[in-house]
Scaffold this active site. Structure first.
Site, PDB file in Angstrom:
ATOM      1  N   GLY A   1      52.657  -1.194  47.634  1.00  0.00           N
ATOM      2  CA  GLY A   1      52.958  -0.029  46.796  1.00  0.00           C
ATOM      3  C   GLY A   1      52.236   1.245  47.190  1.00  0.00           C
ATOM      4  O   GLY A   1      52.174   2.192  46.408  1.00  0.00           O
ATOM      5  N   SER A   2      51.737   1.319  48.435  1.00  0.00           N
ATOM      6  CA  SER A   2      51.040   2.555  48.813  1.00  0.00           C
ATOM      7  C   SER A   2      52.008   3.732  48.846  1.00  0.00           C
ATOM      8  O   SER A   2      51.636   4.856  48.506  1.00  0.00           O
ATOM      9  CB  SER A   2      50.313   2.389  50.153  1.00  0.00           C
ATOM     10  OG  SER A   2      51.222   2.171  51.199  1.00  0.00           O
ATOM     11  N   ASN A   3      53.254   3.477  49.225  1.00  0.00           N
ATOM     12  CA  ASN A   3      54.244   4.566  49.217  1.00  0.00           C
ATOM     13  C   ASN A   3      54.628   4.950  47.790  1.00  0.00           C
ATOM     14  O   ASN A   3      54.803   6.131  47.486  1.00  0.00           O
ATOM     15  CB  ASN A   3      55.484   4.171  50.010  1.00  0.00           C
ATOM     16  CG  ASN A   3      55.252   4.283  51.499  1.00  0.00           C
ATOM     17  OD1 ASN A   3      55.297   5.366  52.063  1.00  0.00           O
ATOM     18  ND2 ASN A   3      54.947   3.159  52.123  1.00  0.00           N
TER      19      ASN A   3
ATOM     20  N   LYS B   1      72.365 -12.872  43.461  1.00  0.00           N
ATOM     21  CA  LYS B   1      72.159 -11.465  43.842  1.00  0.00           C
ATOM     22  C   LYS B   1      72.842 -10.542  42.816  1.00  0.00           C
ATOM     23  O   LYS B   1      72.266  -9.550  42.385  1.00  0.00           O
ATOM     24  CB  LYS B   1      72.732 -11.236  45.243  1.00  0.00           C
ATOM     25  CG  LYS B   1      72.524  -9.830  45.788  1.00  0.00           C
ATOM     26  CD  LYS B   1      73.083  -9.752  47.212  1.00  0.00           C
ATOM     27  CE  LYS B   1      73.196  -8.329  47.724  1.00  0.00           C
ATOM     28  NZ  LYS B   1      71.946  -7.740  48.165  1.00  0.00           N
TER      29      LYS B   1
ATOM     30  N   MET C   1      62.346  -4.810  49.289  1.00  0.00           N
ATOM     31  CA  MET C   1      62.784  -5.703  50.360  1.00  0.00           C
ATOM     32  C   MET C   1      64.133  -6.378  50.092  1.00  0.00           C
ATOM     33  O   MET C   1      64.334  -7.532  50.471  1.00  0.00           O
ATOM     34  CB  MET C   1      61.702  -6.766  50.617  1.00  0.00           C
ATOM     35  CG  MET C   1      60.358  -6.176  51.031  1.00  0.00           C
ATOM     36  SD  MET C   1      60.506  -5.064  52.442  1.00  0.00           S
ATOM     37  CE  MET C   1      60.697  -6.259  53.754  1.00  0.00           C
ATOM     38  N   ARG C   2      65.035  -5.672  49.431  1.00  0.00           N
ATOM     39  CA  ARG C   2      66.366  -6.242  49.199  1.00  0.00           C
ATOM     40  C   ARG C   2      67.434  -5.262  49.661  1.00  0.00           C
ATOM     41  O   ARG C   2      67.272  -4.053  49.493  1.00  0.00           O
ATOM     42  CB  ARG C   2      66.580  -6.551  47.719  1.00  0.00           C
ATOM     43  CG  ARG C   2      65.603  -7.562  47.225  1.00  0.00           C
ATOM     44  CD  ARG C   2      65.984  -8.255  45.957  1.00  0.00           C
ATOM     45  NE  ARG C   2      64.978  -9.258  45.725  1.00  0.00           N
ATOM     46  CZ  ARG C   2      65.018 -10.497  46.218  1.00  0.00           C
ATOM     47  NH1 ARG C   2      66.054 -10.893  46.911  1.00  0.00           N
ATOM     48  NH2 ARG C   2      64.024 -11.340  46.001  1.00  0.00           N
TER      49      ARG C   2
ATOM     50  N   ASN D   1      65.582   6.024  50.633  1.00  0.00           N
ATOM     51  CA  ASN D   1      64.791   4.929  51.208  1.00  0.00           C
ATOM     52  C   ASN D   1      63.851   5.465  52.280  1.00  0.00           C
ATOM     53  O   ASN D   1      64.156   6.450  52.947  1.00  0.00           O
ATOM     54  CB  ASN D   1      65.744   3.909  51.845  1.00  0.00           C
ATOM     55  CG  ASN D   1      65.025   2.709  52.430  1.00  0.00           C
ATOM     56  OD1 ASN D   1      64.098   2.154  51.806  1.00  0.00           O
ATOM     57  ND2 ASN D   1      65.406   2.283  53.629  1.00  0.00           N
TER      58      ASN D   1
ATOM     59  N   HIS E   1      61.865   4.250  55.808  1.00  0.00           N
ATOM     60  CA  HIS E   1      61.924   3.180  56.812  1.00  0.00           C
ATOM     61  C   HIS E   1      61.020   3.538  57.996  1.00  0.00           C
ATOM     62  O   HIS E   1      61.064   4.673  58.480  1.00  0.00           O
ATOM     63  CB  HIS E   1      63.372   2.992  57.286  1.00  0.00           C
ATOM     64  CG  HIS E   1      63.512   1.886  58.266  1.00  0.00           C
ATOM     65  ND1 HIS E   1      63.502   0.560  57.884  1.00  0.00           N
ATOM     66  CD2 HIS E   1      63.621   1.893  59.617  1.00  0.00           C
ATOM     67  CE1 HIS E   1      63.611  -0.198  58.958  1.00  0.00           C
ATOM     68  NE2 HIS E   1      63.684   0.589  60.019  1.00  0.00           N
TER      69      HIS E   1
HETATM   70  C1  GRF Z   1      56.428   0.666  54.359  1.00  0.00           C
HETATM   71  O1  GRF Z   1      56.060   0.518  55.686  1.00  0.00           O
HETATM   72  C2  GRF Z   1      57.828   1.179  54.247  1.00  0.00           C
HETATM   73  O2  GRF Z   1      58.189   2.057  55.270  1.00  0.00           O
HETATM   74  C3  GRF Z   1      58.623  -0.088  54.378  1.00  0.00           C
HETATM   75  O3  GRF Z   1      57.874  -1.035  53.640  1.00  0.00           O
HETATM   76  C4  GRF Z   1      56.503  -0.673  53.666  1.00  0.00           C
HETATM   77  C5  GRF Z   1      55.977  -0.620  52.266  1.00  0.00           C
HETATM   78  O4  GRF Z   1      54.583  -0.411  52.196  1.00  0.00           O
HETATM   79  N1  GRF Z   1      59.987   0.100  53.973  1.00  0.00           N
HETATM   80  P1  GRF Z   1      53.903  -0.153  50.772  1.00  0.00           P
HETATM   81  O5  GRF Z   1      54.246  -1.321  49.879  1.00  0.00           O
HETATM   82  O6  GRF Z   1      54.438   1.133  50.239  1.00  0.00           O
HETATM   83  O7  GRF Z   1      52.425  -0.049  51.032  1.00  0.00           O
END
Ligand code: GRF
Length: 224
Positions: free
Chosen positions: A20-22, A81, A106-107, A129, A131
């Site tokens: 969840g850092s993002n 799903k 992750m889905r 999203n 990536h």
């Molecule tokens: C990140 O590298 C993002 O680009 C990818 O999944 C990762 C998630 O990292 N889609 P975090 O959970 O936000 O730390």
């Protein structure tokens, strides 16, 4: 007509499956840039996800909707799903979320699910999203690792609008970074993560005062 910012904040729910850092970076960006993005909640599919503690620390509501167990849906994966996506879409609606911000979710989302967020003109879904590659290079899982193993001289981070494909859809912002001669994978990945943590904010800045927003504004106000 030039519209400098959205007429109302983008009401968003962040979807995340991991650390969840993002997600945290998005919340902090939204707080630092008031009036642009209102994060209604964080939603995860993973009861072990680090993002749950982050949400608590940030004071953001967090809900977990687990993927159903096989035993509950003997009809197979697609039925599970569909049930999961219906529950997620309903929760987002209940939370007042109009946009989805995918931050390590992750889905892969089905077309049926995406069509519930299909308001934006131009055929865009209101789903964004992040990536870790220079899309269209390296879509899918473990993108950075695959680029590193291939000996790529650089990689990058992309924030894009989501369509029915895997990590496809129009790019909002993209930034590349080099692989330096002494890099091991950890050093290479860390360089990418630094960029990630500011790139989603950059994309949200663009989405909340750019052409797409102008079209949305005109759409909402019937101003053609
Ligand atoms: C990140 O590298 C993002 O680009 C990818 O999944 C990762 C998630 O990292 N889609 P975090 O959970 O936000 O730390």
């Amino acid at each position: 007509m030039k519209v400098p910012v959205m007429a109302k904040p983008m009401r968003a729910v962040i979807l995340a499956s991991g650390d969840g850092s993002n997600a945290e970076a998005i919340v902090l960006w939204a707080r630092a840039n008031p009036g642009r993005v209102e994060v209604r909640a964080i939603l995860t599919d993973n009861p072990q996800a680090g993002v749950i503690q982050r949400a608590e620390r940030l004071g953001i509501p967090c809900i977990c909707i687990c993927f159903p167990e096989k035993e509950m849906f003997p009809d197979g994966f697609m039925a599970r799903k569909r049930a999961h996506e219906n529950a997620v879409a309903q929760a987002v609606e209940d939370l007042g979320g109009e946009w989805l911000l995918l931050a390590g979710y992750m889905r892969i989302l089905s077309g049926e699910f995406l069509s519930r967020f299909a308001h934006a003109p131009g055929g865009y879904y209101r789903v964004v999203n992040i990536h870790p590659s220079l899309l269209p290079e390296y879509p899918g899982k473990d993108a950075l690792r695959r680029a590193f193993n291939d000996g790529a001289e650089r990689s990058g981070i992309t924030v894009h609008l989501v369509d029915e494909g895997v990590d496809s859809g129009p790019v909002v912002v993209q930034e590349s970074f080099p692989r330096l001669p002494d890099d091991d994978f950890a050093a290479f990945a860390a360089r990418g993560r630094q960029i990630e943590h500011r790139l989603f904010g950059q994309a949200l800045a663009k989405l909340t005062d750019f052409q797409i927003t102008k079209e949305l504004y005109e759409h909402q106000h019937g101003d053609h």
